[in-house]
Design a protein around this motif. Structure first.
Motif, PDB file in Angstrom:
ATOM      1  N   SER A 211       0.834  -1.210   0.000  1.00 16.16           N
ATOM      2  CA  SER A 211       0.000   0.000   0.000  1.00 16.16           C
ATOM      3  C   SER A 211       0.865   1.255   0.000  1.00 16.16           C
ATOM      4  O   SER A 211       0.519   2.262  -0.631  1.00 16.16           O
ATOM      5  CB  SER A 211      -0.941   0.003   1.206  1.00 16.16           C
ATOM      6  N   THR A 212       2.013   1.204   0.683  1.00 17.67           N
ATOM      7  CA  THR A 212       2.931   2.346   0.670  1.00 17.67           C
ATOM      8  C   THR A 212       3.466   2.588  -0.735  1.00 17.67           C
ATOM      9  O   THR A 212       3.512   3.725  -1.214  1.00 17.67           O
ATOM     10  CB  THR A 212       4.108   2.100   1.632  1.00 17.67           C
ATOM     11  N   ALA A 213       3.859   1.504  -1.400  1.00 17.19           N
ATOM     12  CA  ALA A 213       4.385   1.619  -2.765  1.00 17.19           C
ATOM     13  C   ALA A 213       3.312   2.146  -3.713  1.00 17.19           C
ATOM     14  O   ALA A 213       3.562   3.062  -4.505  1.00 17.19           O
ATOM     15  CB  ALA A 213       4.898   0.264  -3.235  1.00 17.19           C
ATOM     16  N   ASP A 214       2.107   1.585  -3.617  1.00 17.46           N
ATOM     17  CA  ASP A 214       1.020   2.035  -4.494  1.00 17.46           C
ATOM     18  C   ASP A 214       0.678   3.498  -4.226  1.00 17.46           C
ATOM     19  O   ASP A 214       0.445   4.274  -5.157  1.00 17.46           O
ATOM     20  CB  ASP A 214      -0.220   1.164  -4.284  1.00 17.46           C
ATOM     21  N   GLY A 215       0.662   3.869  -2.946  1.00 17.66           N
ATOM     22  CA  GLY A 215       0.360   5.258  -2.607  1.00 17.66           C
ATOM     23  C   GLY A 215       1.415   6.215  -3.121  1.00 17.66           C
ATOM     24  O   GLY A 215       1.093   7.321  -3.593  1.00 17.66           O
ATOM     25  N   PHE A 216       2.679   5.802  -3.068  1.00 11.92           N
ATOM     26  CA  PHE A 216       3.764   6.647  -3.561  1.00 11.92           C
ATOM     27  C   PHE A 216       3.669   6.812  -5.070  1.00 11.92           C
ATOM     28  O   PHE A 216       3.837   7.913  -5.602  1.00 11.92           O
ATOM     29  CB  PHE A 216       5.096   6.020  -3.164  1.00 11.92           C
ATOM     30  N   VAL A 217       3.362   5.712  -5.754  1.00 11.28           N
ATOM     31  CA  VAL A 217       3.194   5.779  -7.213  1.00 11.28           C
ATOM     32  C   VAL A 217       2.071   6.739  -7.573  1.00 11.28           C
ATOM     33  O   VAL A 217       2.223   7.606  -8.452  1.00 11.28           O
ATOM     34  CB  VAL A 217       2.912   4.376  -7.791  1.00 11.28           C
ATOM     35  N   LYS A 218       0.936   6.620  -6.895  1.00  4.12           N
ATOM     36  CA  LYS A 218      -0.215   7.472  -7.206  1.00  4.12           C
ATOM     37  C   LYS A 218       0.085   8.936  -6.901  1.00  4.12           C
ATOM     38  O   LYS A 218      -0.318   9.833  -7.651  1.00  4.12           O
ATOM     39  CB  LYS A 218      -1.432   6.998  -6.415  1.00  4.12           C
ATOM     40  N   ALA A 219       0.788   9.187  -5.791  1.00  6.68           N
ATOM     41  CA  ALA A 219       1.133  10.568  -5.442  1.00  6.68           C
ATOM     42  C   ALA A 219       2.040  11.180  -6.498  1.00  6.68           C
ATOM     43  O   ALA A 219       1.876  12.352  -6.880  1.00  6.68           O
ATOM     44  CB  ALA A 219       1.821  10.595  -4.079  1.00  6.68           C
ATOM     45  N   LEU A 220       2.993  10.402  -6.970  1.00 11.11           N
ATOM     46  CA  LEU A 220       3.874  10.888  -8.035  1.00 11.11           C
ATOM     47  C   LEU A 220       3.087  11.182  -9.299  1.00 11.11           C
ATOM     48  O   LEU A 220       3.284  12.220  -9.958  1.00 11.11           O
ATOM     49  CB  LEU A 220       4.963   9.848  -8.322  1.00 11.11           C
ATOM     50  N   GLU A 221       2.177  10.279  -9.643  1.00 13.42           N
ATOM     51  CA  GLU A 221       1.394  10.467 -10.858  1.00 13.42           C
ATOM     52  C   GLU A 221       0.507  11.713 -10.772  1.00 13.42           C
ATOM     53  O   GLU A 221       0.309  12.410 -11.767  1.00 13.42           O
ATOM     54  CB  GLU A 221       0.541   9.222 -11.123  1.00 13.42           C
ATOM     55  N   GLN A 222      -0.012  11.988  -9.563  1.00 13.33           N
ATOM     56  CA  GLN A 222      -0.828  13.188  -9.379  1.00 13.33           C
ATOM     57  C   GLN A 222      -0.027  14.458  -9.646  1.00 13.33           C
ATOM     58  O   GLN A 222      -0.584  15.478 -10.071  1.00 13.33           O
ATOM     59  CB  GLN A 222      -1.405  13.220  -7.964  1.00 13.33           C
ATOM     60  N   GLU A 223       1.279  14.380  -9.390  1.00  9.37           N
ATOM     61  CA  GLU A 223       2.156  15.515  -9.673  1.00  9.37           C
ATOM     62  C   GLU A 223       2.674  15.489 -11.115  1.00  9.37           C
ATOM     63  O   GLU A 223       3.474  16.344 -11.501  1.00  9.37           O
ATOM     64  CB  GLU A 223       3.345  15.511  -8.706  1.00  9.37           C
TER      65      GLU A 223
END
Length: 526
Positions: A211-223
């Motif tokens: 979940s940490t990895a997925d959340g980091f990926v999504k946060a990066l994509e949002q930027e």
């Protein structure tokens, strides 16, 4: 197109972020407050540093994260997987059950599905008993839908992992390919109970890592950042998302190691002591050839004794937010409590009502920070005694970490590094490099990718040279799996320990390979 790197490291008080260019020059850095929800602090730091740098987000091709998510999950007993424990070792290991010595609250969470089956090996590789495949198959059917992670440990699997690997095959057949499997031969070293504990903890935090990895990926994509993602591991190197989800326990204690790696890079000193002063603790570690010295002792994580590799770090309860208590009789107490990330609100020089280590340093003119008038009423001689003791605590810890009486170079890093003088007992010199406050994030961003193996080889059977070469090959394979460029791999650590109590001239060999990031992989988009 310029290839920028984003490095983020989460500490107990601050979450630091940096952006480096291709030459590893710092383009921008920020210190954001670590939030109760760790992810929010990560996203805030990431947005701030991207905005501050002015770098086009399309040019950020690699993102590295050193995180405390997995450590926190174990310590707080939250968000842990539903775990099954399979020990292969009956009848030899029936006397001591799994999770013996583990704190009751954690055993209650992790010990609901515990099985001991026939099998395992002797210390020389001979079978204790044939693996009970039918029993394992029955366990797999029983566990289906009950758990999402399985920890498999076999007696002396560092010598022979055959039974663990076969058990894993059977469990996958019965429970499907999505079940998370943790094999003790891939995680811990010799010592059944400690290795089993490490494997169980690894199995328990797989979902947290995912979940940490997925959340980091999504946060990066949002930027708008489509970067290849790596996580910091506790030997000072990086690993891919896939490797992190398989071995999340390797992220534990990656923060201090990131600081050590960052200090080595900032000072160009491969061998030195590093004093990393945060808001809550001061961590002292040793650099050997630019990598952290590894601990040879068993370590406790959340009250659980384990024997997987960990950096040799001495931590004391002294940081920028450490609470100082002054008594009427002239005595005082330093910590270990800290205001942590609330320093800017609770410290005296910031208008708060709590005396902290930062207030003491500001009152004595060691640092220029906040409003010194708010600490002018305090007894200067008493503050000088407090400060002298603070320095002495650091000097004592340095002395404990040294292997000889000779003075050694000491590097001061971390946001609280400014609190201490550039002369310390036991130090030949004290270096406070530029960007020392974000050395941890820099260490995360500049790190290489590594792989390590630790196995017992029977030298009489294969010969010393062949055993060493096999250990090097296995370490290189692990590094490549973790995301290293195979052509850049070098062996950075090779250790032989003869085991005189075992037959066949048995030798435990530990090998570590490290290399640059593989640049031909596609960014991780999920």
């Amino acid at each position: 197109m310029t290839n920028y790197r984003l490095g983020i490291d989460v500490g107990g008080t601050h979450t630091d972020a940096v952006i480096l260019d291709e030459a590893y020059r710092v383009i921008a850095s920020v210190k954001a407050t670590t939030t109760v929800d760790v992810s929010k602090g990560i996203y805030s730091a990431m947005r701030q540093v991207v905005e501050k740098s002015g770098v086009p987000v399309s040019d950020i091709r690699h993102a590295m994260l050193g995180t405390t998510h997995c450590t926190n999950a174990i310590v707080e007993r939250k968000r842990l997987n539903q775990v099954a424990i399979i020990r292969i070792g009956a009848p030899a290991t029936l006397a001591i059950k799994p999770l013996v010595g583990v704190p009751d609250d954690l055993r209650e969470i992790l010990g609901k599905h515990t099985h001991i089956v026939r099998g395992g090996h002797e210390f020389d590789g001979r079978e204790i008993a044939e693996l009970d495949e039918e029993k394992i198959r029955a366990i797999g059917r029983e566990l289906n839908g009950q758990v999402d992670s399985v920890a498999i440990t076999s007696v002396f699997s560092p010598v022979s992992a055959v039974h663990e690997e076969r058990a894993a095959e059977i469990i996958r057949e019965e429970m499907g390919p999505d079940v998370a499997l943790s094999l003790s031969s891939e995680i811990g070293s010799v010592g059944l109970l400690e290795r089993e504990n490490a494997t169980i903890l690894n199995a328990a935090i797989v979902n947290v890592a995912r979940s940490t990895a997925d959340g980091f990926v999504k946060a990066l994509e949002q930027e708008g950042i489509h970067a290849e993602i790596f996580f910091g591991q506790n030997d000072g190197t990086l690993m891919s998302v896939e490797y992190t989800v398989k071995y999340p326990i390797l992220t534990i204690a990656c923060g201090p190691t990131n600081s050590l790696r960052g200090a080595a890079y900032l000072t160009d000193r491969p061998d030195a002591l590093v004093v990393d002063v945060g808001g809550t603790t001061t961590d002292v570690g040793v650099l050997v050839d630019s990598f952290p010295r590894q601990s040879s002792l068993a370590v406790e994580i959340g009250g659980v004794r384990t024997n997987f590799r960990m950096p040799d770090i001495a931590a004391i309860g002294l940081g920028g937010g450490t609470i100082i208590r002054l008594e009427d009789d002239g005595s005082f107490q330093i910590g270990p409590q800290s205001v942590g990330h609330r320093l800017n609100e609770e410290g005296l020089i910031f208008g708060g009502d709590t005396l902290t280590a930062t207030d003491v340093a500001a009152a004595l003119g060691v640092i220029e920070l906040g409003d010194r008038n708010k600490v002018a009423h305090l007894d200067r001689s008493l503050l000088e005694a407090v400060y002298a003791r603070m320095v002495e605590m650091v000097e004592e810890t340095i002395d404990k970490m040294k292997t000889s009486a000779d003075p050694v170079p000491v590097m001061l890093v971390g946001g609280g590094g400014i609190l201490f003088p550039t002369r310390l007992k036991g130090a030949s010199e004290v270096i406070r490099p530029e960007n020392a406050g974000v050395a941890n994030a820099i260490g995360s961003a500049i790190s290489q990718v590594s792989g390590q193996v630790e196995k017992i080889f029977l030298i009489d059977e294969m010969g010393r040279e062949a055993a060493l070469e096999e250990a090097k090959r296995l370490a290189s394979e692990e590094a490549a799996k973790a995301g290293a460029d195979a052509e850049s791999l070098v062996i950075v650590d090779l250790e032989e320990v003869p085991l005189s109590y075992l037959p066949g001239n048995a030798t435990r060999i530990r090998a570590k390979a490290a290399g640059d990031l593989a640049m031909n992989k596609q960014p991780a988009i999920r």
